[in-house]
Design a protein around this motif. Structure first.
Motif, PDB file in Angstrom:
ATOM      1  N   ARG A 108      41.593  51.143  33.877  1.00  0.00           N
ATOM      2  CA  ARG A 108      41.679  52.219  34.854  1.00  0.00           C
ATOM      3  C   ARG A 108      42.669  51.929  35.973  1.00  0.00           C
ATOM      4  N   LYS A 109      43.163  50.714  36.040  1.00  0.00           N
ATOM      5  CA  LYS A 109      44.213  50.449  37.020  1.00  0.00           C
ATOM      6  C   LYS A 109      45.588  50.894  36.519  1.00  0.00           C
ATOM      7  N   CYS A 111      50.542  48.937  34.689  1.00  0.00           N
ATOM      8  CA  CYS A 111      49.473  48.444  35.556  1.00  0.00           C
ATOM      9  C   CYS A 111      49.929  48.556  37.010  1.00  0.00           C
ATOM     10  N   SER A 112      49.137  49.245  37.827  1.00  0.00           N
ATOM     11  CA  SER A 112      49.541  49.451  39.227  1.00  0.00           C
ATOM     12  C   SER A 112      49.392  48.172  40.049  1.00  0.00           C
ATOM     13  N   ASP A 113      48.614  47.213  39.526  1.00  0.00           N
ATOM     14  CA  ASP A 113      48.506  45.920  40.218  1.00  0.00           C
ATOM     15  C   ASP A 113      49.706  45.022  39.937  1.00  0.00           C
ATOM     16  N   CYS A 121      44.125  40.689  36.540  1.00  0.00           N
ATOM     17  CA  CYS A 121      43.263  41.872  36.612  1.00  0.00           C
ATOM     18  C   CYS A 121      42.301  41.986  35.430  1.00  0.00           C
TER      19      CYS A 121
END
Ligand SMILES: [Zn+2]
Ligand SMILES: [Zn+2]
Lengths: 182, 182
Positions: free
Chosen positions: A11-12, A28-30, B31
Motif C-alpha cells: 500500500r505504500k 514505492c513512495s518510501d 519497508c
C-alpha cells in the motif's frame, strides 16, 4: 502467495511514470523501488489414467471445494514441463509423464498465460497434497461439470476430448470470445 | 527495462523467508515489501514474406548489432498473440498475421519462457523501430548465421525450416540438452 505482510507493504506503492520510462509503474513512495509487473505463467496438465481424468478438489481459495486440474505458477529457474510435473506432485502426489502441449490459454484481465499439457499416469497412484481436499479419477460421464473451479479447466477438458486421438496438433487457445473471467 | 533508479533502490533488498512462506524471497529491508520473482514471458515470431524471413538488427544491448526475431516481453493485460504482433510493430513496423504457435522455449537460468509464433507479412512493408538498427528480409541461404543474437533465434529459424510445409504440428521446445545460455 501474497502474505498479509506483503499486502500491507504494497500500500505504500503509487502509480507514476519513472524517469527514463514511458509507462506508469508501481513505485514505492518510501524508497523509489519500481515494481515491474509482468504476466504470470501457470503450468498444468490434463492427466489421464486409461480413459479416466485426474481432478483435484481445491482446499484453498479461490474456488475452495471446486474441482481443478493440477496446475500452478511456474517457479523461477524451472522449465514449463518440470513445473507441470511439480504441480501434479504437489497437488495430487501424482508422478506424471508429459505427452505434449495441449493448449496455451491467456486470461488478460489477470495477466495470466497458461501452458496446459496432456499427461498420463503409469499407475493409478495419487493422494491429496496440502492444497487439495480430495483427488480422484473420473470417467468423462462422471466429471463434476457443475463444480469445476475455472473456465479454463472446462476449456482444457473439452480440448483434451477433442484431440485425444491425435498424435500431433496445433495447441488450442481460448475458445472464441472467451476471456477466462468467471 | 531496469532504470538506474530501480537498480539503486533494489540494493536495499535482502533475501529471507517471509513469515507464512516457505521460500526465500527478496524483501525490502526498509519497508518489508516482498518482491515475488516470477518467470517472464517473451513473445515473438518468425515472420516471412514468401520464402524470405524478417530479421532485425539490434540497436540495444544485449547483443547490439546482432540479428534477432521481432520479440520481447509480454505486457500486462495482453494475450500472447497480441504481444507478438505488438513487438513486430515496435521493432520492425511490420503488420504481421500470426499463423500458429511454432515453439515454446525456456531458458531456466534467466527464468524466461518464450512463445514463438509463425507469422507472415501480406506485403513487404517494414522499417527499423527504435530498438532496431536495421530490418531486412533474408533468403534462407543469406541468413547471417554468424551474427545471430541468441541461441533461441537459431532454434526458431531451424524449427521454422523443419515445419514450414506442415499445417499442424506439436510446437517445438528447446533442442535436446540446450539451455539457451550463450
Ligand atoms: Zn519501499
Ligand atoms: Zn523499500
Amino acid at each position: 502467495m501474497t502474505t498479509d505482510e506483503n499486502y500491507k507493504a504494497k500500500r505504500k506503492f503509487e502509480r507514476r511514470v519513472p524517469r527514463g520510462d514511458d509507462q506508469e509503474r508501481l513505485v514505492c513512495s518510501d524508497c523509489g523501488f519500481i515494481q515491474y509487473e509482468n504476466p504470470k505463467v501457470v503450468v498444468g496438465s490434463v492427466v489421464t489414467f486409461g480413459d479416466r481424468i485426474l481432478l483435484c478438489r481445491r482446499a484453498i481459495g479461490p474456488r475452495i471445494g471446486y474441482w481443478t486440474l493440477p496446475a500452478g505458477y511456474m517457479e523461477l529457474n524451472e522449465d514449463p514441463e518440470t513445473g507441470a510435473r511439480r504441480e501434479a506432485w504437489e497437488e495430487a502426489r501424482a508422478a506424471i509423464q508429459i505427452e505434449r502441449l495441449l493448449a496455451v490459454y491467456s486470461i488478460p484481465r489477470i495477466s495470466q498465460v497458461q501452458l496446459i499439457y496432456r499427461a498420463s499416469l503409469a499407475e493409478p497412484s495419487f493422494e491429496a497434497g496440502p492444497e487439495s481436499q480430495e483427488v480422484a479419477l473420473f470417467d468423462w460421464s462422471e466429471v463434476p461439470w457443475k463444480e469445476i473451479a475455472f473456465p479454463s479447466v472446462h476449456w482444457a477438458l473439452g480440448h483434451y476430448r477433442e484431440s485425444r486421438d491425435q498424435e500431433s496438433f496445433t495447441p488450442f487457445s481460448n475458445p472464441e470470445g472467451e476471456t477466462g473471467v468467471y
